[in-house]
Structures are given as C-alpha cells and as structure tokens.
Design a protein around this motif. Structure first.
Motif, PDB file in Angstrom:
ATOM      1  N   PHE A   1       0.814  -1.216   0.000  1.00 55.90           N
ATOM      2  CA  PHE A   1       0.000   0.000   0.000  1.00 55.90           C
ATOM      3  C   PHE A   1       0.850   1.270   0.000  1.00 55.90           C
ATOM      4  O   PHE A   1       0.540   2.239  -0.687  1.00 55.90           O
ATOM      5  CB  PHE A   1      -0.947  -0.002   1.204  1.00 55.90           C
ATOM      6  CG  PHE A   1      -2.043   1.009   1.102  1.00 55.90           C
ATOM      7  CD1 PHE A   1      -3.169   0.749   0.339  1.00 55.90           C
ATOM      8  CD2 PHE A   1      -1.945   2.219   1.752  1.00 55.90           C
ATOM      9  CE1 PHE A   1      -4.192   1.674   0.225  1.00 55.90           C
ATOM     10  CE2 PHE A   1      -2.966   3.160   1.652  1.00 55.90           C
ATOM     11  CZ  PHE A   1      -4.087   2.884   0.891  1.00 55.90           C
ATOM     12  N   ASP A   2       1.967   1.253   0.726  1.00 59.30           N
ATOM     13  CA  ASP A   2       2.833   2.437   0.811  1.00 59.30           C
ATOM     14  C   ASP A   2       3.677   2.650  -0.443  1.00 59.30           C
ATOM     15  O   ASP A   2       4.380   3.654  -0.558  1.00 59.30           O
ATOM     16  CB  ASP A   2       3.729   2.357   2.042  1.00 59.30           C
ATOM     17  CG  ASP A   2       4.669   1.158   2.036  1.00 59.30           C
ATOM     18  OD1 ASP A   2       4.390   0.171   1.329  1.00 59.30           O
ATOM     19  OD2 ASP A   2       5.686   1.215   2.741  1.00 59.30           O
ATOM     20  N   GLN A   3       3.610   1.733  -1.413  1.00 56.86           N
ATOM     21  CA  GLN A   3       4.402   1.862  -2.633  1.00 56.86           C
ATOM     22  C   GLN A   3       3.599   2.402  -3.823  1.00 56.86           C
ATOM     23  O   GLN A   3       4.146   2.590  -4.911  1.00 56.86           O
ATOM     24  CB  GLN A   3       5.018   0.508  -3.001  1.00 56.86           C
ATOM     25  CG  GLN A   3       6.006   0.027  -1.956  1.00 56.86           C
ATOM     26  CD  GLN A   3       6.531  -1.360  -2.252  1.00 56.86           C
ATOM     27  OE1 GLN A   3       6.462  -1.847  -3.382  1.00 56.86           O
ATOM     28  NE2 GLN A   3       7.044  -2.025  -1.239  1.00 56.86           N
ATOM     29  N   TYR A   4       2.315   2.650  -3.626  1.00 56.84           N
ATOM     30  CA  TYR A   4       1.510   3.253  -4.688  1.00 56.84           C
ATOM     31  C   TYR A   4       2.037   4.655  -4.978  1.00 56.84           C
ATOM     32  O   TYR A   4       2.497   5.352  -4.076  1.00 56.84           O
ATOM     33  CB  TYR A   4       0.033   3.364  -4.274  1.00 56.84           C
ATOM     34  CG  TYR A   4      -0.786   2.131  -4.541  1.00 56.84           C
ATOM     35  CD1 TYR A   4      -1.425   1.961  -5.763  1.00 56.84           C
ATOM     36  CD2 TYR A   4      -0.948   1.156  -3.569  1.00 56.84           C
ATOM     37  CE1 TYR A   4      -2.211   0.848  -6.004  1.00 56.84           C
ATOM     38  CE2 TYR A   4      -1.728   0.040  -3.805  1.00 56.84           C
ATOM     39  CZ  TYR A   4      -2.349  -0.113  -5.028  1.00 56.84           C
ATOM     40  OH  TYR A   4      -3.126  -1.213  -5.277  1.00 56.84           O
ATOM     41  N   GLU A   5       1.960   5.065  -6.228  1.00 58.24           N
ATOM     42  CA  GLU A   5       2.344   6.416  -6.631  1.00 58.24           C
ATOM     43  C   GLU A   5       1.176   7.069  -7.354  1.00 58.24           C
ATOM     44  O   GLU A   5       0.309   6.376  -7.882  1.00 58.24           O
ATOM     45  CB  GLU A   5       3.584   6.373  -7.528  1.00 58.24           C
ATOM     46  CG  GLU A   5       3.390   5.538  -8.780  1.00 58.24           C
ATOM     47  CD  GLU A   5       4.672   5.336  -9.569  1.00 58.24           C
ATOM     48  OE1 GLU A   5       4.769   5.905 -10.673  1.00 58.24           O
ATOM     49  OE2 GLU A   5       5.549   4.603  -9.070  1.00 58.24           O
ATOM     50  N   PRO A   6       1.122   8.400  -7.359  1.00 55.49           N
ATOM     51  CA  PRO A   6       0.007   9.073  -8.042  1.00 55.49           C
ATOM     52  C   PRO A   6      -0.036   8.716  -9.526  1.00 55.49           C
ATOM     53  O   PRO A   6       1.006   8.580 -10.179  1.00 55.49           O
ATOM     54  CB  PRO A   6       0.313  10.564  -7.867  1.00 55.49           C
ATOM     55  CG  PRO A   6       1.209  10.618  -6.671  1.00 55.49           C
ATOM     56  CD  PRO A   6       2.016   9.345  -6.697  1.00 55.49           C
ATOM     57  N   GLY A   7      -1.243   8.561 -10.059  1.00 58.97           N
ATOM     58  CA  GLY A   7      -1.430   8.296 -11.479  1.00 58.97           C
ATOM     59  C   GLY A   7      -1.047   9.502 -12.322  1.00 58.97           C
ATOM     60  O   GLY A   7      -1.074  10.637 -11.845  1.00 58.97           O
ATOM     61  N   ARG A   8      -0.710   9.275 -13.569  1.00 59.65           N
ATOM     62  CA  ARG A   8      -0.197  10.349 -14.425  1.00 59.65           C
ATOM     63  C   ARG A   8      -1.233  11.403 -14.788  1.00 59.65           C
ATOM     64  O   ARG A   8      -0.881  12.505 -15.181  1.00 59.65           O
ATOM     65  CB  ARG A   8       0.445   9.777 -15.688  1.00 59.65           C
ATOM     66  CG  ARG A   8      -0.497   9.108 -16.633  1.00 59.65           C
ATOM     67  CD  ARG A   8       0.257   8.539 -17.844  1.00 59.65           C
ATOM     68  NE  ARG A   8      -0.633   7.805 -18.698  1.00 59.65           N
ATOM     69  CZ  ARG A   8      -1.408   8.369 -19.622  1.00 59.65           C
ATOM     70  NH1 ARG A   8      -1.388   9.664 -19.811  1.00 59.65           N
ATOM     71  NH2 ARG A   8      -2.204   7.633 -20.364  1.00 59.65           N
ATOM     72  N   GLN A   9      -2.516  11.092 -14.648  1.00 56.99           N
ATOM     73  CA  GLN A   9      -3.552  12.073 -14.968  1.00 56.99           C
ATOM     74  C   GLN A   9      -3.685  13.138 -13.877  1.00 56.99           C
ATOM     75  O   GLN A   9      -4.265  14.191 -14.109  1.00 56.99           O
ATOM     76  CB  GLN A   9      -4.911  11.377 -15.168  1.00 56.99           C
ATOM     77  CG  GLN A   9      -4.940  10.389 -16.310  1.00 56.99           C
ATOM     78  CD  GLN A   9      -4.960  11.068 -17.665  1.00 56.99           C
ATOM     79  OE1 GLN A   9      -5.298  12.228 -17.800  1.00 56.99           O
ATOM     80  NE2 GLN A   9      -4.569  10.329 -18.686  1.00 56.99           N
ATOM     81  N   GLY A  10      -3.186  12.840 -12.658  1.00 58.99           N
ATOM     82  CA  GLY A  10      -3.252  13.804 -11.570  1.00 58.99           C
ATOM     83  C   GLY A  10      -4.660  14.056 -11.063  1.00 58.99           C
ATOM     84  O   GLY A  10      -4.971  15.157 -10.600  1.00 58.99           O
ATOM     85  N   THR A  11      -5.531  13.039 -11.119  1.00 61.58           N
ATOM     86  CA  THR A  11      -6.927  13.225 -10.725  1.00 61.58           C
ATOM     87  C   THR A  11      -7.313  12.373  -9.522  1.00 61.58           C
ATOM     88  O   THR A  11      -8.484  12.042  -9.347  1.00 61.58           O
ATOM     89  CB  THR A  11      -7.857  12.929 -11.912  1.00 61.58           C
ATOM     90  OG1 THR A  11      -7.559  11.610 -12.405  1.00 61.58           O
ATOM     91  CG2 THR A  11      -7.690  13.959 -13.023  1.00 61.58           C
ATOM     92  N   GLY A  12      -6.333  12.000  -8.705  1.00 59.97           N
ATOM     93  CA  GLY A  12      -6.617  11.337  -7.446  1.00 59.97           C
ATOM     94  C   GLY A  12      -6.469   9.836  -7.410  1.00 59.97           C
ATOM     95  O   GLY A  12      -6.582   9.228  -6.354  1.00 59.97           O
ATOM     96  N   TYR A  13      -6.209   9.190  -8.543  1.00 59.13           N
ATOM     97  CA  TYR A  13      -6.023   7.738  -8.508  1.00 59.13           C
ATOM     98  C   TYR A  13      -4.540   7.421  -8.324  1.00 59.13           C
ATOM     99  O   TYR A  13      -3.672   8.278  -8.494  1.00 59.13           O
ATOM    100  CB  TYR A  13      -6.594   7.064  -9.759  1.00 59.13           C
ATOM    101  CG  TYR A  13      -5.767   7.218 -11.017  1.00 59.13           C
ATOM    102  CD1 TYR A  13      -4.914   6.212 -11.452  1.00 59.13           C
ATOM    103  CD2 TYR A  13      -5.838   8.377 -11.784  1.00 59.13           C
ATOM    104  CE1 TYR A  13      -4.164   6.348 -12.605  1.00 59.13           C
ATOM    105  CE2 TYR A  13      -5.090   8.519 -12.936  1.00 59.13           C
ATOM    106  CZ  TYR A  13      -4.251   7.510 -13.339  1.00 59.13           C
ATOM    107  OH  TYR A  13      -3.500   7.657 -14.472  1.00 59.13           O
ATOM    108  N   PHE A  14      -4.249   6.173  -7.953  1.00 58.68           N
ATOM    109  CA  PHE A  14      -2.884   5.741  -7.685  1.00 58.68           C
ATOM    110  C   PHE A  14      -2.578   4.471  -8.474  1.00 58.68           C
ATOM    111  O   PHE A  14      -3.482   3.714  -8.828  1.00 58.68           O
ATOM    112  CB  PHE A  14      -2.707   5.463  -6.189  1.00 58.68           C
ATOM    113  CG  PHE A  14      -2.862   6.684  -5.350  1.00 58.68           C
ATOM    114  CD1 PHE A  14      -1.768   7.478  -5.054  1.00 58.68           C
ATOM    115  CD2 PHE A  14      -4.108   7.057  -4.869  1.00 58.68           C
ATOM    116  CE1 PHE A  14      -1.915   8.620  -4.291  1.00 58.68           C
ATOM    117  CE2 PHE A  14      -4.265   8.195  -4.099  1.00 58.68           C
ATOM    118  CZ  PHE A  14      -3.164   8.982  -3.808  1.00 58.68           C
ATOM    119  N   LYS A  15      -1.275   4.240  -8.716  1.00 60.22           N
ATOM    120  CA  LYS A  15      -0.873   3.047  -9.459  1.00 60.22           C
ATOM    121  C   LYS A  15       0.286   2.366  -8.734  1.00 60.22           C
ATOM    122  O   LYS A  15       1.104   3.014  -8.073  1.00 60.22           O
ATOM    123  CB  LYS A  15      -0.478   3.407 -10.889  1.00 60.22           C
ATOM    124  CG  LYS A  15       0.688   4.375 -10.989  1.00 60.22           C
ATOM    125  CD  LYS A  15       0.950   4.776 -12.426  1.00 60.22           C
ATOM    126  CE  LYS A  15       2.173   5.678 -12.511  1.00 60.22           C
ATOM    127  NZ  LYS A  15       2.524   5.985 -13.889  1.00 60.22           N
TER     128      LYS A  15
END
Length: 153
Positions: free
Chosen positions: A24-38
């Motif tokens: 869980f601590d390794q997720y990074e923000p998605g490239r769209q910058g709209t609140g999702y993580f990858k």
C-alpha cells in the motif's frame, strides 16, 4: 473492445487485494493527476501466473520491455478524464486488459467512445487505449481496485 465476464476468480481477486495491502505504501500518483494511484507489479512473484494468463489473451510481445502490469486504486473522489493513451513505444500499437478487482462504491464507470460499459467485480475488458477515447467517472464511497496489463506490438 472485448468483454471477458468473470475473468478474475474470487481467489484471483483475494490475492490481488493481499498484494495491494502489502504494498500500500508503494503506490504512486497516477499520471492524470486526478486522485487515482498506481502500483507497478510486473515483477511481483505472487502475480506471475495471472500476468501470464493476461498476456496470453493480449498475445504477449517477444520483447520483455514491451509490456507492463499495474494495480490501479481509485479512492473516493478520483476519476480519469476522457483521453487517449499514446503508444509509448514508437511504431507499436497499445493493447490493454483491465479487470475489476473491487467495484467499490458508486461511480467509477468505464466510458469508451461516450458509451458507459457496465462491469462487475471479476469482469475484464480488452481495448486499444491509443485509439479509443476513454474515461472513468468519479468514484464515490469505497475504493475501486483494477488489475491492468498492457503491451505494445
């Protein structure tokens, strides 16, 4: 677009959830910058069988650098605006399979060519994100978790 009902079994979804929680601590923000993580999971040992199953449907390219595997987490309030994903590998076509691990709360609906696609937990879809305009509507309530494997060929 190809819809694959029940592509992910309950066991598949359970394993993906466990990996998601462990990292869980390794997720990074998605490239769209709209609140999702990858979360990059291409090399995760517990997911190799599912990666290979996904790639067999996509017809895995011979070169290892021409494919990827991610978990996408959409918390409440996140969304993805309408867009195309450019084929990052010059001269290649982008093919992607996304599967719903947890549908979450309200929203989070896939929209392709302005058409809403109804998907249940476990369902997968295969599409060409480089030529098919797509978006995900705003998620409300619980997180939405998606399995995503792509290749360029």
């Amino acid at each position: 677009m190809l819809i694959l009902p029940d592509f992910l079994s309950l066991k598949d979804r359970w394993t993906i959830r466990e990996v998601s929680q462990e990292r869980f601590d390794q997720y990074e923000p998605g490239r769209q910058g709209t609140g999702y993580f990858k979360l990059f999971v291409k090399d995760h040992p517990r997911l190799q069988w599912l990666i290979q199953r996904s790639l067999s449907i996509l017809e895995k390219p011979a070169e290892d650098e021409f494919w990827d595997a991610w978990l996408l987490r959409y918390p409440s309030g996140s969304y993805i605006p309408r867009h195309l994903d450019e084929a990052e590998m010059f001269g290649k076509k982008h093919h992607r399979m996304n599967a719903i691990v947890d549908n979450g709360g309200i929203g989070g609906t896939l929209v392709v060519y302005n058409e809403e696609i109804t998907l249940l937990s476990g369902d997968a879809y295969v599409f060409r994100p480089d030529i098919m305009p797509h978006e995900v509507t705003r998620v409300e309530g619980q997180d939405r978790l998606v399995w995503s494997v792509g290749c360029w060929k």
